[in-house]
Scaffold this motif. Sequence first.
Motif, PDB file in Angstrom:
ATOM      1  N   ARG A  58      -1.286   1.092   3.316  1.00 38.99           N
ATOM      2  CA  ARG A  58      -0.205   0.340   3.956  1.00 38.99           C
ATOM      3  C   ARG A  58      -0.747  -0.519   5.106  1.00 38.99           C
ATOM      4  NH1 ARG A  58       0.346   5.193   2.869  1.00 38.99           N
ATOM      5  NH2 ARG A  58      -0.211   5.798   4.997  1.00 38.99           N
ATOM      6  N   LEU A  59      -1.827  -1.219   4.818  1.00 41.91           N
ATOM      7  CA  LEU A  59      -2.465  -2.049   5.843  1.00 41.91           C
ATOM      8  C   LEU A  59      -2.831  -3.400   5.231  1.00 41.91           C
ATOM      9  CD1 LEU A  59      -3.811  -2.253   8.666  1.00 41.91           C
ATOM     10  CD2 LEU A  59      -5.889  -1.354   7.605  1.00 41.91           C
ATOM     11  N   ASP A  60      -2.343  -4.471   5.854  1.00 44.54           N
ATOM     12  CA  ASP A  60      -2.627  -5.811   5.317  1.00 44.54           C
ATOM     13  C   ASP A  60      -3.828  -6.415   6.024  1.00 44.54           C
ATOM     14  OD1 ASP A  60      -0.593  -5.720   3.450  1.00 44.54           O
ATOM     15  OD2 ASP A  60       0.905  -6.235   4.989  1.00 44.54           O
ATOM     16  N   LEU A  61      -4.849  -6.711   5.237  1.00 48.06           N
ATOM     17  CA  LEU A  61      -6.095  -7.249   5.788  1.00 48.06           C
ATOM     18  C   LEU A  61      -6.391  -8.621   5.198  1.00 48.06           C
ATOM     19  CD1 LEU A  61      -8.334  -4.033   5.467  1.00 48.06           C
ATOM     20  CD2 LEU A  61      -7.299  -4.936   7.558  1.00 48.06           C
ATOM     21  N   THR A  62      -7.337  -9.318   5.797  1.00 45.69           N
ATOM     22  CA  THR A  62      -7.863 -10.570   5.236  1.00 45.69           C
ATOM     23  C   THR A  62      -9.379 -10.355   5.099  1.00 45.69           C
ATOM     24  OG1 THR A  62      -8.392 -11.481   7.406  1.00 45.69           O
ATOM     25  CG2 THR A  62      -6.149 -11.904   6.565  1.00 45.69           C
ATOM     26  N   PRO A  63     -10.076 -11.244   4.407  1.00 41.47           N
ATOM     27  CA  PRO A  63     -11.539 -11.055   4.323  1.00 41.47           C
ATOM     28  C   PRO A  63     -12.170 -10.974   5.714  1.00 41.47           C
ATOM     29  CG  PRO A  63     -10.827 -12.705   2.742  1.00 41.47           C
ATOM     30  CD  PRO A  63      -9.608 -12.361   3.556  1.00 41.47           C
ATOM     31  N   GLU A  64     -11.574 -11.671   6.677  1.00 35.95           N
ATOM     32  CA  GLU A  64     -12.142 -11.681   8.038  1.00 35.95           C
ATOM     33  C   GLU A  64     -11.878 -10.376   8.787  1.00 35.95           C
ATOM     34  OE1 GLU A  64     -10.092 -14.256   6.870  1.00 35.95           O
ATOM     35  OE2 GLU A  64     -11.953 -15.232   6.212  1.00 35.95           O
ATOM     36  N   THR A  65     -10.807  -9.652   8.404  1.00 41.26           N
ATOM     37  CA  THR A  65     -10.489  -8.432   9.177  1.00 41.26           C
ATOM     38  C   THR A  65     -10.875  -7.149   8.437  1.00 41.26           C
ATOM     39  OG1 THR A  65      -8.217  -8.463   8.334  1.00 41.26           O
ATOM     40  CG2 THR A  65      -8.611  -9.509  10.484  1.00 41.26           C
ATOM     41  N   LEU A  66     -11.561  -7.294   7.319  1.00 38.67           N
ATOM     42  CA  LEU A  66     -12.002  -6.073   6.613  1.00 38.67           C
ATOM     43  C   LEU A  66     -12.911  -5.234   7.514  1.00 38.67           C
ATOM     44  CD1 LEU A  66     -12.854  -7.262   2.975  1.00 38.67           C
ATOM     45  CD2 LEU A  66     -11.145  -5.578   3.641  1.00 38.67           C
TER      46      LEU A  66
END
Length: 433
Positions: A58-66
Amino acid sequence: MPVFLDTTAPGFEAEFSALLSAKREDSPDVDAVVSGIIADVRSRGDAAVIELTSKFDRLDLTPETLAFSRDEIDMAVGDVTPDDRAALELAADRIRAYHQKQMPEDASWQDACGATLGWRWTPVSAAGLYVPGGLASYPSSVLMNAIPAKVAGVERLAITVPTPDGAVNPLVLLAAQLSGVDEIYRIGGAQAIAALAYGTDAVAPVDKITGPGNAFVAAAKRRVFGKVGIDMIAGPSEILVIADKDNNADWLALDLLSQAEHDESAQSILITDDAAFGRAVADAVETRLQTLERAAIAGPSWRDFGAVITVRSLDEAAELSNRIAPEHLELCVADPVALSQNTVHAGAIFLGQYTPEAIGDYIGGPNHVLPTARSARFSSGLSVMDFLKRTTLSQMTPAALRAIGPSAETLAQSESLEAHGLSVRARLDQLNR
Ligand SMILES: NC(=O)c1ccc[n+]([C@@H]2O[C@H](COP(=O)([O-])OP(=O)(O)OC[C@H]3O[C@@H](n4cnc5c(N)ncnc54)[C@H](O)[C@@H]3O)[C@@H](O)[C@H]2O)c1
Ligand SMILES: N[C@H](CO)Cc1c[nH]c[nH+]1
Ligand SMILES: [Zn+2]
């Protein structure tokens, strides 16, 4: 209720075998799910990892915040209390000192025919360390994985740790800092293992993956083995306590619960030579479960997979212990050192009533990533050796080649491997000219 067994009762063997073969993890369903996840990460890379992290954590990430940024790590670590920091630093120091003693030595010698032989240890270049984070978060597991890797000399250390709902334990990040970890990714489960093994745009692949995890993590490690090295399949925790009646029943109840609280599939077993004491410990477990915050996990684990076994003697206890081959073995008896001579299949042994298993989980020094599911019969806990490879070295002199080369040629002929034999013969011919 856990099962109560007695070695003198008819039907004991059948009940004991049922206990040993109780299916506690890795259903075919898990493997099918994991196979789909790995295929997805291989084909879609970061996009798949991001989607699966949203679904399971339940966590939304982007390639930058992985990956955690340096600022995020510094900020979170800044919130750690001095007491927590001091405890973690003490643990790190003790774990490092223990693992430094494991460093093996290179070897080189000249044999009778003048050949120089030996071996050299070198670290893997990049290791990926899985830190569990689903039901609990494990700063201690960061230390237990990263410190042996660092002691071995691994150049690049990457950690993956799931952060359900974005909740991060700052001690996980501090433990990573203290042990010299280079990258920390907030991802978990099979998708984390697949990303470490095959790489994505954001996660560079590693050579070896270590660390414990749930059934999804274990199944994924099994599947990526070969593409990368793995340490072991460390499944749900286990504890076996062998105790005589001269013990505090409540202490032992807590020791049993300390592993039961990890996972509903964990297994806690007491073996005692006093049936009444066994009952007293089981009662103490029930009393503790009434107030334990993690009773929702520990209760089912204790009732579904727990056992109290009464034996005729401590020698018989040792025999059963060897058949169980537990991850953790506590020996709470008058002479634990003597009994330990007979308990040969166990991941880690804790001697005497003042050595609760929890000391080993955190601060004793030895590693807490240990073989489970009876694999202590043939394997050992995580160590510096898991991050090292041994390369053999051979150097022939002309005299040495003259002495043993002809036998190599003979053996090559017996295997019909012509070029093998000729590669030796060509040199011998030159030397004999
Ligand atoms: N042997 C050891 O040394 C040791 C040390 C610490 C912990 N442990 C064990 O590690 C385990 C930790 O398990 P955990 O669950 O708390 O954390 P975990 O990090 O191993 O697993 C969490 C991840 O599982 C995945 N997952 C959950 N449900 C899923 C589903 N239905 N389908 C696909 N993926 C799913 C998710 O990706 C989630 O991020 C416990 O069994 C504990 O006993 C063992
Ligand atoms: N007992 C676990 C291994 O089975 C390790 C652990 C980490 N934190 C607490 N315990
Ligand atoms: Zn534990």
